[in-house]
Design a protein around this motif. Sequence first.
Motif, PDB file in Angstrom:
ATOM      1  N   ILE A 290      44.829  41.729  31.221  1.00 45.45           N
ATOM      2  CA  ILE A 290      44.495  41.528  32.634  1.00 45.45           C
ATOM      3  C   ILE A 290      45.474  42.273  33.531  1.00 45.45           C
ATOM      4  CG2 ILE A 290      44.438  39.786  34.476  1.00 45.45           C
ATOM      5  CD1 ILE A 290      43.195  37.862  32.463  1.00 45.45           C
ATOM      6  N   LEU A 291      46.763  42.207  33.211  1.00 45.48           N
ATOM      7  CA  LEU A 291      47.772  42.880  34.038  1.00 45.48           C
ATOM      8  C   LEU A 291      47.575  44.397  34.041  1.00 45.48           C
ATOM      9  CD1 LEU A 291      50.992  40.828  33.153  1.00 45.48           C
ATOM     10  CD2 LEU A 291      49.725  40.825  35.326  1.00 45.48           C
TER      11      LEU A 291
ATOM     12  N   ASN B 269      37.354  40.315  41.475  1.00 39.48           N
ATOM     13  CA  ASN B 269      37.988  40.571  42.762  1.00 39.48           C
ATOM     14  C   ASN B 269      39.404  40.008  42.818  1.00 39.48           C
ATOM     15  OD1 ASN B 269      35.851  41.998  43.947  1.00 39.48           O
ATOM     16  ND2 ASN B 269      34.827  40.118  44.618  1.00 39.48           N
ATOM     17  N   MET B 270      39.675  39.002  41.972  1.00 42.66           N
ATOM     18  CA  MET B 270      41.032  38.446  41.917  1.00 42.66           C
ATOM     19  C   MET B 270      42.020  39.469  41.377  1.00 42.66           C
ATOM     20  SD  MET B 270      40.553  34.437  40.779  1.00 42.66           S
ATOM     21  CE  MET B 270      39.507  34.775  39.354  1.00 42.66           C
ATOM     22  N   LEU B 271      41.541  40.460  40.640  1.00 41.45           N
ATOM     23  CA  LEU B 271      42.409  41.514  40.109  1.00 41.45           C
ATOM     24  C   LEU B 271      43.040  42.337  41.238  1.00 41.45           C
ATOM     25  CD1 LEU B 271      40.106  42.753  37.208  1.00 41.45           C
ATOM     26  CD2 LEU B 271      42.251  41.486  36.953  1.00 41.45           C
ATOM     27  N   LYS B 272      42.433  42.267  42.410  1.00 39.13           N
ATOM     28  CA  LYS B 272      42.951  43.015  43.552  1.00 39.13           C
ATOM     29  C   LYS B 272      44.006  42.225  44.336  1.00 39.13           C
ATOM     30  CE  LYS B 272      38.383  45.157  44.066  1.00 39.13           C
ATOM     31  NZ  LYS B 272      37.208  45.337  44.969  1.00 39.13           N
ATOM     32  N   SER B 273      44.259  40.982  43.893  1.00 36.95           N
ATOM     33  CA  SER B 273      45.203  40.104  44.595  1.00 36.95           C
ATOM     34  C   SER B 273      46.581  40.171  43.969  1.00 36.95           C
ATOM     35  CB  SER B 273      44.692  38.657  44.559  1.00 36.95           C
ATOM     36  OG  SER B 273      45.707  37.752  44.925  1.00 36.95           O
ATOM     37  N   LEU B 274      47.587  40.426  44.791  1.00 38.11           N
ATOM     38  CA  LEU B 274      48.966  40.448  44.302  1.00 38.11           C
ATOM     39  C   LEU B 274      49.394  39.070  43.819  1.00 38.11           C
ATOM     40  CD1 LEU B 274      51.674  41.838  43.877  1.00 38.11           C
ATOM     41  CD2 LEU B 274      52.231  41.363  46.283  1.00 38.11           C
ATOM     42  N   GLU B 275      48.938  38.017  44.492  1.00 39.47           N
ATOM     43  CA  GLU B 275      49.285  36.657  44.066  1.00 39.47           C
ATOM     44  C   GLU B 275      48.743  36.380  42.677  1.00 39.47           C
ATOM     45  OE1 GLU B 275      48.682  31.943  45.308  1.00 39.47           O
ATOM     46  OE2 GLU B 275      47.958  33.531  46.649  1.00 39.47           O
TER      47      GLU B 275
ATOM     48  N   ARG C 263      50.882  35.496  39.305  1.00 32.99           N
ATOM     49  CA  ARG C 263      50.650  34.282  38.519  1.00 32.99           C
ATOM     50  C   ARG C 263      50.395  34.614  37.049  1.00 32.99           C
ATOM     51  NH1 ARG C 263      50.055  29.614  41.271  1.00 32.99           N
ATOM     52  NH2 ARG C 263      49.795  29.704  43.544  1.00 32.99           N
ATOM     53  N   VAL C 264      49.615  35.653  36.800  1.00 29.35           N
ATOM     54  CA  VAL C 264      49.339  36.052  35.411  1.00 29.35           C
ATOM     55  C   VAL C 264      50.613  36.570  34.745  1.00 29.35           C
ATOM     56  CG1 VAL C 264      48.045  37.629  33.926  1.00 29.35           C
ATOM     57  CG2 VAL C 264      46.911  36.538  35.871  1.00 29.35           C
ATOM     58  N   GLU C 265      51.405  37.322  35.495  1.00 27.32           N
ATOM     59  CA  GLU C 265      52.681  37.818  34.954  1.00 27.32           C
ATOM     60  C   GLU C 265      53.593  36.657  34.589  1.00 27.32           C
ATOM     61  OE1 GLU C 265      56.897  38.975  35.047  1.00 27.32           O
ATOM     62  OE2 GLU C 265      55.843  37.639  36.436  1.00 27.32           O
ATOM     63  N   ASN C 266      53.591  35.640  35.440  1.00 25.45           N
ATOM     64  CA  ASN C 266      54.408  34.462  35.175  1.00 25.45           C
ATOM     65  C   ASN C 266      53.963  33.768  33.883  1.00 25.45           C
ATOM     66  OD1 ASN C 266      56.497  32.574  36.473  1.00 25.45           O
ATOM     67  ND2 ASN C 266      54.843  31.182  35.913  1.00 25.45           N
ATOM     68  N   GLN C 267      52.650  33.697  33.676  1.00 27.77           N
ATOM     69  CA  GLN C 267      52.115  33.110  32.444  1.00 27.77           C
ATOM     70  C   GLN C 267      52.595  33.899  31.222  1.00 27.77           C
ATOM     71  OE1 GLN C 267      51.148  30.182  33.865  1.00 27.77           O
ATOM     72  NE2 GLN C 267      49.362  30.145  32.532  1.00 27.77           N
ATOM     73  N   ALA C 268      52.530  35.230  31.330  1.00 26.99           N
ATOM     74  CA  ALA C 268      52.947  36.079  30.210  1.00 26.99           C
ATOM     75  C   ALA C 268      54.409  35.844  29.854  1.00 26.99           C
ATOM     76  CB  ALA C 268      52.714  37.551  30.546  1.00 26.99           C
TER      77      ALA C 268
END
Length: 254
Positions: free
Chosen positions: A90-91, A207-213, A217-222
Amino acid sequence: MIKFFRKIRQNLLSENKFSKYLLYAIGEIILVVIGILIALQINTWNQNISLNKQEIKALKNLKEDFKFNLEALKNASKTNDKNIHSCLVILNHTGKRYSKDFKMDSIINDVMSSPGFYPNNGFLNDLINSGNLDILKNDLLRNKLSSWQPTIQTIYNRQEAAEEFDEELIRYIFKNGSWLNVDQVNNDEIIDKIKLPESGFVIDNNNMLKSLEFENRVENQAVYYSILKDRYNKCLKLNEDIIQLLESELGDKQ
């Protein structure tokens, strides 16, 4: 036998053979002492047999539990690896890397599905709480078993933290995405039985892929899954060491 010795004593006294009687008395005392020592030795031998049986039983029960724990750990670690992979996929499609050809609905559940490790510790806890861990004669094995609970506690702490971030990301998707879109493409037997309809809203989760937030959040999960992976690996090593020691001890005693 007692009557026989008593008769000898009486004969020696009646014949006034004091020196011989004294030697006989000393000999009788020695025999009594030898008898007591033999009885003590037999009692110690019986106790050792009982302790050995208890130790073997403990070793077998611990081996069964830690075999279960090893498989549970491997499954949790496998799920965790899958989650890390999904986060990275995803990232690699956020922001300027956005692509219409990529659809994340099929893997988004992995980004917020922290694995759970729930070991069988009942028998080990009983040994420790009852003060009977010393029944195991191998010092290294006892040390490894004593470090098991502190080691898995680090996993519990990280799992709990990861679950909290799961919930935050789930709440984010509640506000910015569609769970119906996600459930439409995920093969889940329970969800399939519900026969959920398509979303009544025209919404694209991509469309959430275009959101920095969302990216943060996904980076934090990783990151948290990676920390959890490190804890799983340490626990796997300890678990494997314990099983090896248990099998070695059982091999020597059977």
